[in-house]
Motif scaffolding. Structure first.
Motif, short mmCIF file in Angstrom:
data_model
loop_
_atom_site.label_atom_id
_atom_site.label_comp_id
_atom_site.label_asym_id
_atom_site.label_seq_id
_atom_site.Cartn_x
_atom_site.Cartn_y
_atom_site.Cartn_z
N ASP A 214 11.19 58.93 75.04
CA ASP A 214 11.32 60.07 74.13
C ASP A 214 10.00 60.72 73.71
O ASP A 214 9.97 61.62 72.88
N HIS B 173 7.90 59.42 71.80
CA HIS B 173 7.54 58.91 70.47
C HIS B 173 7.35 57.39 70.51
O HIS B 173 6.28 56.89 70.23
N ILE C 208 7.89 61.25 78.37
CA ILE C 208 9.27 61.72 78.21
C ILE C 208 9.93 61.64 79.59
O ILE C 208 9.34 62.08 80.58
N GLY D 242 17.56 62.11 79.59
CA GLY D 242 18.55 61.64 78.61
C GLY D 242 19.92 61.44 79.23
O GLY D 242 20.05 61.26 80.45
N ILE E 265 13.07 54.53 73.00
CA ILE E 265 13.15 55.68 72.10
C ILE E 265 13.18 55.20 70.65
O ILE E 265 13.58 54.07 70.36
N TYR F 198 21.89 57.23 69.40
CA TYR F 198 22.25 57.73 70.74
C TYR F 198 23.11 56.76 71.56
O TYR F 198 23.43 57.07 72.70
#
Ligand code: DX5
Ligand code: ZN
Length: 218
Positions: free
Chosen positions: A37, A39, A44, A47, A68, A74
């Motif tokens: 993600d 982060h 990245i 998804g 993530i 999710y």
């Protein structure tokens, strides 16, 4: 039985169905999907939409590795997209027992992934509830990195932990697995072998898949 799980992170995503077919016909047992993600990890990837596309391309189990933040948010999306197993990171999830229960309630197998610098002993009180312990053998975030040298010791510790807690989770290794390191991970006691660049960054993907499958099947 030992399980080979090619990671589509290194596949040619413009040809996903074909790439999955190549590994499926030559010995892949699971398809590993790396979700990043930007982060929790610096990179990245993709998804649920890509997981759904993978689902349409194969009947093999889809093994989703969530790198993530806030994975709880999710879980349902990935399971609806077709995930058969989901691993969340120990380092990210505060109420890990709750998250593991949720994954199971949603109908998937539940895994915990653990970074190379997190002691194996830290997962002691969750392992009896999980199906998979995903021992990272690189720092998560990128394909094509080198297998970290203390990984064999860590895999052996996971084997010991399984014994001492009378648990039966699978030990999955992920990162830097190629035809040299796969034997080290195998003799240390791993059950599931994730391979990204070691399979997909090759001219002959089926031959590489078969070669690795043969090593773990000996
Ligand atoms: C690393 C990912 C791995 C990655 C492995 O962050 O979790 O699954 O795709 O790639 P290789 O096999 O190239 O190290
Ligand atoms: Zn992974």
């Amino acid at each position: 039985m030992k399980i080979l799980a090619p990671s589509i992170l290194s596949a040619d995503l413009s040809n996903l169905a074909q790439q999955i077919r190549l590994v499926e016909m030559s010995g892949a047992d699971w398809i590993h999907c790396d979700i990043m993600d930007g982060h929790f990890v610096p990179n990245i990837s993709f998804g649920p939409i890509v997981v759904e596309a993978a689902r349409k391309s194969t009947k093999l189990p889809l093994d989703v590795h969530l790198m993530i933040e806030n994975p709880d948010k999710y879980l349902e999306d990935f399971i609806k997209a077709g995930a058969n197993s989901i691993s969340v990171h120990f380092e990210e999830v505060i109420h890990l027992n709750r998250t593991i229960n949720k994954i199971k309630e949603l109908g998937a197998k539940a895994g915990v992934a653990i970074n190379p610098s997190t002691p194996i002993s830290f997962v002691k009180d969750i392992v009896e509830y999980i199906d998979i312990l995903l021992v990272m053998t690189v720092n998560p975030g990128f394909g094509g990195q080198s297998f970290i040298s203390n990984s064999e010791r860590r895999i052996k510790e996971a084997v010991e932990l399984r014994k001492s807690t009378s648990s039966n989770f699978l030990i999955e290794v992920d990162g830097g697995i190629n035809n040299k390191t796969i034997s080290k991970a195998l003799s240390a006691g791993s059950d599931v072998f994730v391979v990204g660049s070691g399979i997909f960054n090759n001219d002959n993907i089926p031959a590489k898949t078969t070669e690795l499958k043969n090593i773990i099947s000996l």
